[in-house]
Design a protein around this motif. Structure first.
Motif, PDB file in Angstrom:
ATOM      1  N   HIS A  16       3.511  -0.213   8.201  1.00 18.96           N
ATOM      2  CA  HIS A  16       3.848   0.100   9.593  1.00 18.96           C
ATOM      3  C   HIS A  16       2.761   0.996  10.181  1.00 18.96           C
ATOM      4  CE1 HIS A  16       6.656   0.524  12.988  1.00 18.96           C
ATOM      5  NE2 HIS A  16       6.143   1.733  13.096  1.00 18.96           N
ATOM      6  N   ASN A  17       2.334   0.662  11.391  1.00 18.38           N
ATOM      7  CA  ASN A  17       1.333   1.476  12.083  1.00 18.38           C
ATOM      8  C   ASN A  17       1.980   2.269  13.208  1.00 18.38           C
ATOM      9  OD1 ASN A  17      -0.597   0.312  10.448  1.00 18.38           O
ATOM     10  ND2 ASN A  17      -1.138  -1.252  11.937  1.00 18.38           N
ATOM     11  N   TYR A  18       1.957   3.595  13.064  1.00 11.93           N
ATOM     12  CA  TYR A  18       2.316   4.481  14.165  1.00 11.93           C
ATOM     13  C   TYR A  18       1.023   4.732  14.941  1.00 11.93           C
ATOM     14  CZ  TYR A  18       6.788   5.539  11.867  1.00 11.93           C
ATOM     15  OH  TYR A  18       8.030   5.450  11.321  1.00 11.93           O
ATOM     16  N   ASP A  63      -0.510   7.424  15.357  1.00  9.86           N
ATOM     17  CA  ASP A  63      -1.340   8.435  14.710  1.00  9.86           C
ATOM     18  C   ASP A  63      -1.503   8.266  13.198  1.00  9.86           C
ATOM     19  OD1 ASP A  63       1.366   8.888  14.455  1.00  9.86           O
ATOM     20  OD2 ASP A  63       1.176  11.066  14.452  1.00  9.86           O
ATOM     21  N   GLN A  99      -0.909   5.302   9.570  1.00 17.08           N
ATOM     22  CA  GLN A  99      -0.388   4.079   8.960  1.00 17.08           C
ATOM     23  C   GLN A  99       0.428   4.476   7.748  1.00 17.08           C
ATOM     24  OE1 GLN A  99      -4.101   2.070   7.952  1.00 17.08           O
ATOM     25  NE2 GLN A  99      -3.601   0.473   9.417  1.00 17.08           N
ATOM     26  N   ALA A 145       9.508   2.762  11.164  1.00 16.09           N
ATOM     27  CA  ALA A 145       9.098   2.092   9.922  1.00 16.09           C
ATOM     28  C   ALA A 145      10.290   1.772   9.027  1.00 16.09           C
ATOM     29  CB  ALA A 145       8.086   2.955   9.165  1.00 16.09           C
ATOM     30  N   PRO A 193      13.142   6.651  11.666  1.00 12.64           N
ATOM     31  CA  PRO A 193      11.783   6.318  12.104  1.00 12.64           C
ATOM     32  C   PRO A 193      11.643   4.793  12.211  1.00 12.64           C
ATOM     33  CG  PRO A 193      11.731   7.896  10.285  1.00 12.64           C
ATOM     34  CD  PRO A 193      13.146   7.413  10.418  1.00 12.64           C
ATOM     35  N   HIS A 195       6.053  14.678  10.970  1.00 11.66           N
ATOM     36  CA  HIS A 195       5.884  13.398  11.673  1.00 11.66           C
ATOM     37  C   HIS A 195       7.256  12.703  11.674  1.00 11.66           C
ATOM     38  CE1 HIS A 195       4.649   9.087  11.882  1.00 11.66           C
ATOM     39  NE2 HIS A 195       3.803   9.572  12.766  1.00 11.66           N
ATOM     40  N   GLN A 196       7.672  12.202  12.837  1.00 12.43           N
ATOM     41  CA  GLN A 196       8.989  11.566  12.969  1.00 12.43           C
ATOM     42  C   GLN A 196      10.122  12.563  12.629  1.00 12.43           C
ATOM     43  OE1 GLN A 196       9.514   8.051  13.989  1.00 12.43           O
ATOM     44  NE2 GLN A 196       7.472   8.595  14.701  1.00 12.43           N
TER      45      GLN A 196
END
Length: 130
Positions: free
Chosen positions: A73-75, A77, A79, A118, A116, A28-29
């Motif tokens: 932080h909420n992505y 897909d 949190q 976040a 990222p 992810h990221q």
């Protein structure tokens, strides 16, 4: 949506450089730079998790950490809840034990790296410190 609790280390060496690690492409990221760290297990404090993760990921022996800030932080897909600690009391040479690229970066050069989303409040806080 799953919430991931992450201990993050802003590791600062004697030259006032900060350690960054490149996220693997499949994560992810992926292919973005980050401050090293990892998930906090249920039976750990943030500091314990960070000390364990930094040993596993970059081979540093951390003696203590200092709380710096927390970020939720909420992505789309997932949190993430990042608990960021400053690390200046450590020994060992940093190496990417999981095959990741790592580098020491001067604070002034941090904005040249892609992080990222976040992580952006961490950058902002670091760059606004004297």
């Amino acid at each position: 949506m799953k919430r991931v609790n992450v201990a993050v280390g802003v590791i600062i060496n004697k030259q006032q450089q900060i350690l960054l690690a490149m996220r693997h492409a499949h994560l992810h990221q992926g292919n973005k730079w980050e401050f090293p760290g990892g998930k906090v297990e249920n039976d750990e404090t943030v500091s314990e998790a960070l000390i364990r993760e930094l040993k596993e990921e970059v081979g540093l022996n951390v003696n203590s950490t200092i709380s710096f800030m927390d970020i939720s932080h909420n992505y789309p897909d997932k949190q993430v809840f990042l608990q960021i600690h400053l690390v200046t009391d450590f020994s060992g040479l940093a190496i990417g034990l999981e095959g990741q690229q790592i580098r020491w970066v001067d604070k002034a050069d941090l904005c040249q790296y892609e992080f990222p989303a976040a992580n952006l409040p961490i950058l902002e806080k670091l760059l606004n410190q004297s």
